[in-house]
Design a protein around this motif. Structure first.
Motif, PDB file in Angstrom:
ATOM      1  N   CYS A 215       0.834  -1.200   0.000  1.00 16.27           N
ATOM      2  CA  CYS A 215       0.000   0.000   0.000  1.00 16.27           C
ATOM      3  C   CYS A 215       0.872   1.256   0.000  1.00 16.27           C
ATOM      4  CB  CYS A 215      -0.910  -0.023   1.213  1.00 16.27           C
ATOM      5  SG  CYS A 215      -2.130   1.302   1.267  1.00 16.27           S
ATOM      6  N   ALA A 216       1.928   1.246   0.809  1.00 16.75           N
ATOM      7  CA  ALA A 216       2.819   2.407   0.886  1.00 16.75           C
ATOM      8  C   ALA A 216       3.525   2.650  -0.439  1.00 16.75           C
ATOM      9  CB  ALA A 216       3.835   2.204   2.008  1.00 16.75           C
ATOM     10  N   ALA A 217       3.935   1.574  -1.120  1.00 19.92           N
ATOM     11  CA  ALA A 217       4.628   1.711  -2.409  1.00 19.92           C
ATOM     12  C   ALA A 217       3.704   2.324  -3.455  1.00 19.92           C
ATOM     13  CB  ALA A 217       5.143   0.359  -2.871  1.00 19.92           C
ATOM     14  N   ILE A 218       2.459   1.900  -3.468  1.00 20.68           N
ATOM     15  CA  ILE A 218       1.496   2.445  -4.440  1.00 20.68           C
ATOM     16  C   ILE A 218       1.242   3.926  -4.158  1.00 20.68           C
ATOM     17  CG2 ILE A 218      -0.864   2.276  -5.307  1.00 20.68           C
ATOM     18  CD1 ILE A 218      -0.722  -0.746  -4.544  1.00 20.68           C
ATOM     19  N   GLU A 219       1.048   4.259  -2.897  1.00 19.37           N
ATOM     20  CA  GLU A 219       0.808   5.660  -2.544  1.00 19.37           C
ATOM     21  C   GLU A 219       2.003   6.530  -2.902  1.00 19.37           C
ATOM     22  OE1 GLU A 219      -0.123   5.241   1.589  1.00 19.37           O
ATOM     23  OE2 GLU A 219      -2.297   5.110   1.226  1.00 19.37           O
ATOM     24  N   ALA A 229      -0.458   0.078 -12.191  1.00 19.53           N
ATOM     25  CA  ALA A 229      -1.302  -0.677 -13.129  1.00 19.53           C
ATOM     26  C   ALA A 229      -1.781  -1.996 -12.558  1.00 19.53           C
ATOM     27  CB  ALA A 229      -0.532  -0.934 -14.428  1.00 19.53           C
ATOM     28  N   GLY A 230      -0.930  -2.714 -11.824  1.00 20.20           N
ATOM     29  CA  GLY A 230      -1.358  -4.017 -11.364  1.00 20.20           C
ATOM     30  C   GLY A 230      -0.400  -4.645 -10.382  1.00 20.20           C
ATOM     31  N   ILE A 231      -0.849  -5.748  -9.815  1.00 23.23           N
ATOM     32  CA  ILE A 231      -0.084  -6.509  -8.821  1.00 23.23           C
ATOM     33  C   ILE A 231      -0.006  -7.949  -9.299  1.00 23.23           C
ATOM     34  CG2 ILE A 231       0.045  -7.215  -6.398  1.00 23.23           C
ATOM     35  CD1 ILE A 231      -1.983  -4.886  -5.816  1.00 23.23           C
ATOM     36  N   ILE A 232       1.182  -8.547  -9.181  1.00 25.48           N
ATOM     37  CA  ILE A 232       1.344  -9.970  -9.505  1.00 25.48           C
ATOM     38  C   ILE A 232       1.687 -10.704  -8.221  1.00 25.48           C
ATOM     39  CG2 ILE A 232       2.611 -11.688 -10.838  1.00 25.48           C
ATOM     40  CD1 ILE A 232       3.051  -9.528 -12.964  1.00 25.48           C
ATOM     41  N   ALA A 233       0.798 -11.564  -7.797  1.00 23.16           N
ATOM     42  CA  ALA A 233       0.986 -12.350  -6.590  1.00 23.16           C
ATOM     43  C   ALA A 233       1.344 -13.782  -6.969  1.00 23.16           C
ATOM     44  CB  ALA A 233      -0.286 -12.328  -5.749  1.00 23.16           C
ATOM     45  N   ALA A 251      -7.411  -7.009  -1.676  1.00 19.66           N
ATOM     46  CA  ALA A 251      -8.038  -5.876  -0.984  1.00 19.66           C
ATOM     47  C   ALA A 251      -7.300  -4.580  -1.297  1.00 19.66           C
ATOM     48  CB  ALA A 251      -8.072  -6.131   0.518  1.00 19.66           C
ATOM     49  N   VAL A 252      -5.967  -4.635  -1.293  1.00 19.23           N
ATOM     50  CA  VAL A 252      -5.179  -3.457  -1.664  1.00 19.23           C
ATOM     51  C   VAL A 252      -5.471  -3.077  -3.116  1.00 19.23           C
ATOM     52  CG1 VAL A 252      -2.847  -2.550  -2.004  1.00 19.23           C
ATOM     53  CG2 VAL A 252      -3.365  -3.951   0.011  1.00 19.23           C
ATOM     54  N   ALA A 253      -5.535  -4.071  -3.978  1.00 20.99           N
ATOM     55  CA  ALA A 253      -5.811  -3.799  -5.394  1.00 20.99           C
ATOM     56  C   ALA A 253      -7.158  -3.105  -5.577  1.00 20.99           C
ATOM     57  CB  ALA A 253      -5.776  -5.102  -6.193  1.00 20.99           C
ATOM     58  N   ARG A 254      -8.162  -3.546  -4.841  1.00 23.22           N
ATOM     59  CA  ARG A 254      -9.488  -2.910  -4.935  1.00 23.22           C
ATOM     60  C   ARG A 254      -9.431  -1.452  -4.492  1.00 23.22           C
ATOM     61  NH1 ARG A 254     -11.262  -7.703  -2.719  1.00 23.22           N
ATOM     62  NH2 ARG A 254     -11.508  -6.730  -0.665  1.00 23.22           N
ATOM     63  N   ASP A 255      -8.676  -1.185  -3.435  1.00 21.24           N
ATOM     64  CA  ASP A 255      -8.598   0.180  -2.914  1.00 21.24           C
ATOM     65  C   ASP A 255      -8.025   1.145  -3.951  1.00 21.24           C
ATOM     66  OD1 ASP A 255      -9.663  -0.611  -0.498  1.00 21.24           O
ATOM     67  OD2 ASP A 255      -7.717  -0.769   0.527  1.00 21.24           O
ATOM     68  N   ILE A 283      -8.803 -16.214  -3.602  1.00 17.30           N
ATOM     69  CA  ILE A 283      -8.472 -16.286  -5.023  1.00 17.30           C
ATOM     70  C   ILE A 283      -9.625 -15.806  -5.904  1.00 17.30           C
ATOM     71  CG2 ILE A 283      -9.249 -18.673  -5.340  1.00 17.30           C
ATOM     72  CD1 ILE A 283      -6.087 -17.056  -6.852  1.00 17.30           C
ATOM     73  N   GLU A 284     -10.850 -15.917  -5.416  1.00 19.06           N
ATOM     74  CA  GLU A 284     -12.011 -15.501  -6.218  1.00 19.06           C
ATOM     75  C   GLU A 284     -12.031 -13.997  -6.461  1.00 19.06           C
ATOM     76  OE1 GLU A 284     -13.017 -15.318  -1.910  1.00 19.06           O
ATOM     77  OE2 GLU A 284     -12.116 -16.854  -3.218  1.00 19.06           O
ATOM     78  N   GLU A 285     -11.206 -13.245  -5.719  1.00 18.35           N
ATOM     79  CA  GLU A 285     -11.143 -11.791  -5.903  1.00 18.35           C
ATOM     80  C   GLU A 285     -10.103 -11.382  -6.942  1.00 18.35           C
ATOM     81  OE1 GLU A 285     -13.245  -9.720  -4.535  1.00 18.35           O
ATOM     82  OE2 GLU A 285     -14.232 -11.369  -3.479  1.00 18.35           O
TER      83      GLU A 285
END
Length: 462
Positions: A215-219, A229-233, A251-255, A283-285
């Motif tokens: 979250c801190a890196a995105i902010e 643009a996106g997150i790869i988990a 959850a972070v991605a949704r925010d 995983i359904e998210e």
């Protein structure tokens, strides 16, 4: 050779294939040749006149086979297995015989419609929700590249393919250092650039991305004027099986309205067993998920299952429809070439159909559970040896170990002795800068005795 000769040769090859697989324990796992041996044995140019197939067959045994590492060996414990269950081999034989190019529904309706059904069979087997359709890619690398391109286009308002990347904000993608290097390559090919792959610190035994750090890196990037643009988990990363907290990551991605792709290339297969699904809870998210049936499930390489919550985003990124690729007079069809980077497509769904029918989902679950249990037993056996340190705990059928008192050179010498011996095959990785040895299981026909042999060899050659 013509088709009149084919039946006799087909029977001969089939007999050899059965003998090869049933006698693999008598062979060293890794090829015993030295660099250049095979090249020197091959003529420098092609023959002008046709050669007798008997001579070609003889050369196959004398030139090719000595240079093969046996990925189907039941004591292949190095990389994630690339399997070939007998039923899958038969399906590949048939697909190769028909030799269809299945790029469009009209070029092979059976291939397209079977792919739709097989991906839904897999979806149900993994416990993914309805409305999570999928496509068969050649590899997880291709699926990840498709995901990166999609997250790039989505972030750019679908203008990147049209306008290019020059003049755009720096596009940022987030992942831990545990993810496979195919993610780095996807970032390169997508034009995003290595400098824009932001590495997030990990935490805990499963070495998962720290959601607060993410979250801190995105902010920070937003404040700097960059374009997240996106997150790869990952679930079951290649090194030591790292598993991100998928629910927290999504959850972070949704925010921040980011696209989330989950690379479960190896471990995804184990999710057909409900008791292991805590490793990818949430995983359904995710927006997309990939796993490779050609690894642990038993399918012949290549066969990668790519699931998507919104395939429209993928086709908006990849689909091109020149007139010669249009199908007229057939509504509601799927052309899976619009879901893939290559236009050409093989009939990969056939081997999934054979595989899941010939062994049943419960038979496949039993195989996976055995591998997990036997791996855990081997890990505990090695832990009891005071000379050996378990450096990462077993995640499904993967753990790592090293010498309790020994530097990197000693560990490398140890693994060299093991692999030169030939009875088993292992590989190494780096864990927090330290050289360690990986053990991973997944060969379709491995038995408990193969794990026992592994423990004996590891200790004997210490």
């Amino acid at each position: 050779m013509d088709w009149q000769d084919f039946p006799a040769w087909g029977a001969r090859v089939s007999d050899w294939a059965a003998e090869y697989h049933t006698s693999l324990r008598d062979r060293p796992v890794r090829a015993q040749t030295r660099p250049g041996d095979i090249l020197r044995a091959l003529p420098g140019s092609a023959p002008e006149a046709a050669e007798d197939l008997e001579a070609i067959w003889q050369d196959f045994h004398e030139i090719v086979m000595p240079g093969m590492t046996h990925w189907q060996h039941p004591r292949f414990f190095a990389y994630f297995n690339s399997n070939a269950a007998p039923a899958s081999v038969l399906a590949e034989y048939l697909a190769s015989t028909v030799a269809a190019q299945c790029m469009l529904w009209q070029t092979s309706p059976a291939a397209t419609e079977m792919e739709t059904r097989m991906m839904d069979w897999l979806r149900q087997g993994l416990g993914l929700p309805e409305g999570f359709p999928g496509v068969i890619q050649d590899s997880a690398s291709s699926a990840t590249l498709a995901a990166v391109l999609t997250m790039r286009e989505r972030a750019l308002g679908w203008a990147g393919n049209r306008d290019g990347l020059p003049g755009q904000k720096a596009i940022r993608v987030y992942a831990s250092a545990e993810v496979h290097t195919s993610i780095d390559r996807a970032i390169w090919i997508a034009g995003i650039g290595q400098a824009n792959l932001v590495r997030i610190p990990t935490q805990g035994q499963l070495r998962s991305m720290d959601p607060a750090a993410l979250c801190a890196a995105i902010e920070s990037d937003l404040a700097a004027g960059h374009l997240p643009a996106g997150i790869i988990a990952c679930t079951g990363a290649t090194g030591v099986g790292a598993c991100d907290d998928i629910a927290a990551t999504c959850a972070v991605a949704r925010d921040f309205d980011l696209y989330t792709h989950v690379d479960a290339a190896w471990a995804g297969t184990a999710m057909i067993c409900p008791e292991y699904r805590d490793l990818w809870a949430g995983i359904e998210e995710a927006d997309s998920v990939v796993f490779n049936p050609h690894k642990w499930l038993g399918a012949q390489f290549d066969c990668s299952a790519h699931f998507l919550r919104s395939p429209e985003d993928l086709t908006r990124t990849l689909a091109i429809q020149p007139e010669y690729l249009k199908t007229h007079g057939a509504d509601g069809i799927i052309n899976y070439s619009e879901w893939s980077i290559p236009l050409g497509r093989r009939f990969r769904a056939l081997k999934l159909w054979f595989l899941m029918r010939a062994y049943g989902m419960e038979g496949l679950r039993a195989m996976i559970r055995n591998h997990v249990d036997w791996t855990a037993a081997l890990c505990e056996s090695l832990r009891s040896d005071p000379r050996i340190e378990i450096t990462s705990e077993a995640v499904l059928a993967l753990f790592s170990f090293a010498l309790r008192d020994g530097d990197d050179d000693a560990v490398q010498a140890w693994i060299n002795r093991i692999n030169d011996d030939g009875r088993i095959y292992l590989t190494q990785t780096r864990l927090d800068g330290r050289l360690v040895i990986r053990f991973t299981a997944g060969q379709f026909l491995s038995e408990e005795r193969d794990f026992t042999t592994a423990g004996e060899v590891i200790r004997a050659l210490l």
